[in-house]
Design an enzyme around this catalytic site. Structure first.
Site, short mmCIF file in Angstrom:
data_model
loop_
_atom_site.label_atom_id
_atom_site.label_comp_id
_atom_site.label_asym_id
_atom_site.label_seq_id
_atom_site.Cartn_x
_atom_site.Cartn_y
_atom_site.Cartn_z
N THR A 98 0.85 -1.19 0.00
CA THR A 98 0.00 0.00 0.00
C THR A 98 0.89 1.23 0.00
O THR A 98 1.64 1.45 0.95
CB THR A 98 -0.92 0.00 1.23
OG1 THR A 98 -1.77 -1.14 1.14
CG2 THR A 98 -1.77 1.26 1.29
N LYS A 178 -7.32 1.79 -3.46
CA LYS A 178 -7.02 1.25 -2.13
C LYS A 178 -7.10 2.36 -1.09
O LYS A 178 -7.63 2.16 0.01
CB LYS A 178 -5.62 0.63 -2.13
CG LYS A 178 -5.06 0.27 -0.74
CD LYS A 178 -5.50 -1.09 -0.22
CE LYS A 178 -5.23 -1.29 1.26
NZ LYS A 178 -4.23 -2.26 1.61
N LYS A 247 0.10 3.73 9.02
CA LYS A 247 0.78 4.02 7.76
C LYS A 247 -0.25 4.32 6.66
O LYS A 247 -0.12 5.30 5.91
CB LYS A 247 1.64 2.82 7.35
CG LYS A 247 2.34 2.97 6.02
CD LYS A 247 3.08 1.70 5.64
CE LYS A 247 2.16 0.53 5.33
NZ LYS A 247 1.36 0.67 4.09
#
Lengths: 427, 427
Positions: A98, A178, A247
């Site tokens: 990601t 995402k 994150k």
């Protein structure tokens, strides 16, 4: 025909599941990780251990990168002794980490200069370690048609038949998809703790509250997934460490700042995660966030069964999730994400919530119904927020969501359907 | 002519200062407190101790109530053996506690039924224990003309000559004025910690940073007042316990909810205070909030003197205080508070900030200048917020303020003067 060799870097919770699944499917998978113990574990599970990035990449026509963050990706791909120089001609490179869309684009551009033969696919995944290990992840893949035609079989091996999303827009579009999905995941993870912590403050029994949430309009996938670990305080080593969602949320808020787009709930969640990090919760499972609301194990609470109090918890979650859906959809629209695909994807992934699937659909289709006015939704949340304040219980998301609803009222949306809160975010 | 006897309840940090000041001025002051030790200390300072509320009130033509909260006021005034029944005919009752305006009005209404002869003054104070002891408090008094004519001499004894504000609007107006003042105080207290914690994360020396803040556009009265205690970690027993500002902020957010008015920064501060309460900081001085941003004493930081980093800290505070000014002024306007008086009062009280005194004046007068656009202000704050995120430093207020600015941009205010952020709050 024998299956091709695959190089793989990043054998953490998710990566280990993905790589061993490919092993089970009959692929020779050459795995590397900076932690030798992870490589040993992979070898024990049938993988082929390698002792360097270069070795993992040499002669591999297909390579999967699943390290944790953009700086790590940069280092393993382009650093000294890295993957890219070692890959053979016309190799296919899947980036499943990601990362910000801008970073995925920068990888494509760096490859265009140094290795234009490599077919690059921006393919972040979602679904957790269990689905990784069973090859049923959700994957959001953006790339050129040529790259996709080469790599699609491998994406299919790792994903559920219905959960491989070929995202229009090329490299970067997968990561954007995402990211907007994670707006919901990042809020709902804290929401699960906020609801259960508030319930504990109200003196509600944890097990029954969890069941009621799961069976109501307050349902989210995160409740489904995290509540058991929260109840059992099964936090170490942590199925999903706080630093992971932190994150992801950092990617959201950083991208939002680059677009000067307001993401009040994701930003609020981020601040609470950063506070918990400071308190030492970084490596711990994110269901431990319940401690930010209640100082003791919630299972210790003697279960009262006040229906009125339970309703406050359900209202808190429902309306917070409604505002979360608005925030995610507005941001997705701003980024030109395909909203139909976004809806389909979220509804069957870790970002799902009952509110997203009903009110979110109204927002996406612009068909805002009149079942409940924004005023009425605000009133329900207001009652929960006031009660929490009377109990000295923090309610970070609930307060932030109520603030958004009040601003929506200031814009004259109070009498419209509650889903019209999406208009507060512009566009 | 001998000075009249005065009854006094609530001999805590503020009340003790006020009561002993009256003693010094030659008044016979009959003091009571639920803690016998406080009464003994008062007696040692020349006060007349009493052993019950009734005794403190009997035959006292003037009475000052300075207990901590509305529930305590209700109990000491109207509870069994309370003050009101014991007061003589036509007594003057000063309520100096910080309470919601709606509660002050309920006292007036209860007196109208049971003791219509009593002259009641809603007179919250501000200025801290030192100014209480020297009779130089700020006092915001709302009452009927008749009550004010009877009680004004006593208000003058306790306040600075320039800081007795006779607030138009009668009972409730004094408490509203105090409340909107506390919007600023409640935000700036956390802001002082947020700035110094962020500075420590940047590796800036604490002493120099504190000096630079105090000499810049980031200045607030709270920096002036709290930074020394913060540097020395002089937190116990606490000159100003966290629970005190938490109570005041609770009045703000509860009133704001009653008006469905958004107070995003005060609400954010409240959530952080509640989190700290959960961590056991309730009785501790509120300058300990720096621990929510930095895990160690900030004096331990080796002082770098990066001008660039220092500028980030100053920008964070300046722009956050700008948004705080907008929030307070918009809420004050909504409550029909006299804005000129509000400006004068705040500028010389604990809620003061350089931003309020410059940009706040523009907001109040509706003369928004063009010295810096809202876009440019947002860009400065954005840089600080991003840097903090990169350092994993929470920045609760900074993020909330940036969210407000982004919403202002969505409303098309980006190109206007930065003070136009006030328009985001409606009216």
């Amino acid at each position: 025909m024998s299956k091709p060799s695959i190089g793989f870097v990043g054998l953490g919770a998710m990566g280990f599941g993905m790589a061993t699944h490919l092993v089970k499917e009959g692929y020779p998978v050459h795995g590397f990780d900076v932690f030798p113990a992870s490589v040993d574990r992979f070898a024990a599970a049938g993988g082929i251990p390698t002792s360097s990035l270069e070795e993992s990449a040499r002669d591999k026509a297909f390579y999967v990168c699943m390290v944790a963050s953009a700086p790590q990706v940069q280092s393993v791909l382009f650093g000294e002794g890295g993957i890219v120089p070692a890959l053979p001609l016309n190799a296919t490179l899947l980036l499943c980490s990601t990362v910000p869309a801008t970073y995925a684009l920068s990888v494509a551009s760096e490859l265009a200069t140094s290795r234009p033969d490599i077919k690059f696919i921006d393919a972040p995944v979602s679904g957790g370690a269990l689905r990784a290990a069973s090859g049923t992840l959700s994957i959001m893949a953006g790339a050129s048609d040529e790259a996709l035609s080469q790599g699609q079989f491998l994406l299919q091996e790792m994903s559920d038949a219905n959960k491989l999303y070929l995202v229009p827009g090329g490299v970067g579009a997968g990561s954007n998809m995402k990211m907007v999905h994670q707006v919901l995941a990042g809020i709902h993870i804290l929401g699960a703790s906020e609801a259960m912590g508030f319930a504990a403050r109200l003196g509600l029994g944890a097990v029954r509250t969890a069941e009621m949430i799961k069976g109501s309009g307050a349902w989210t996938w995160m409740h489904e997934n995290r509540l058991q670990r929260m109840l059992e305080e099964d936090w170490n080593p942590g199925a999903s460490a706080l630093t992971i969602i932190l994150k992801d949320v950092g990617i959201i808020t950083t991208s939002a700042r680059q677009s000067q787009f307001p993401t009040p709930l994701a930003s609020t969640a981020e601040q609470v995660y950063l506070s918990a990090l400071l308190q030492g919760y970084g490596a711990v499972d994110d269901s431990s966030m319940v401690r930010q609301y209640f100082g003791e194990p919630i299972m210790k609470v003697e279960g009262s069964e006040s229906e009125e109090d339970l309703q406050l918890v359900l209202d808190l979650m429902e309306i917070t999730n409604l505002v979360a859906a608005a925030e995610a959809i507005a941001f997705a629209r701003y980024l030109n994400v395909d909203l139909k695909q976004f809806f389909t994807l979220v509804s069957d992934a870790a970002g799902a919530s009952r509110q997203f699937m009903t009110k979110g659909l109204e927002m996406i289709e612009g068909q805002i119904g009149g079942s409940e006015t924004l005023d009425a939704a605000a009133a329900r949340l207001e009652k929960a927020v006031q009660k929490a304040r009377d109990l000295h219980c923090p309610l970070h998301l609930g307060n932030a969501a109520l603030g958004v609803l009040y601003l929506a009222k200031k814009s004259g949306l109070g009498g419209e359907g509650s889903a019209s809160v999406v208009k507060t975010f512009g566009n």
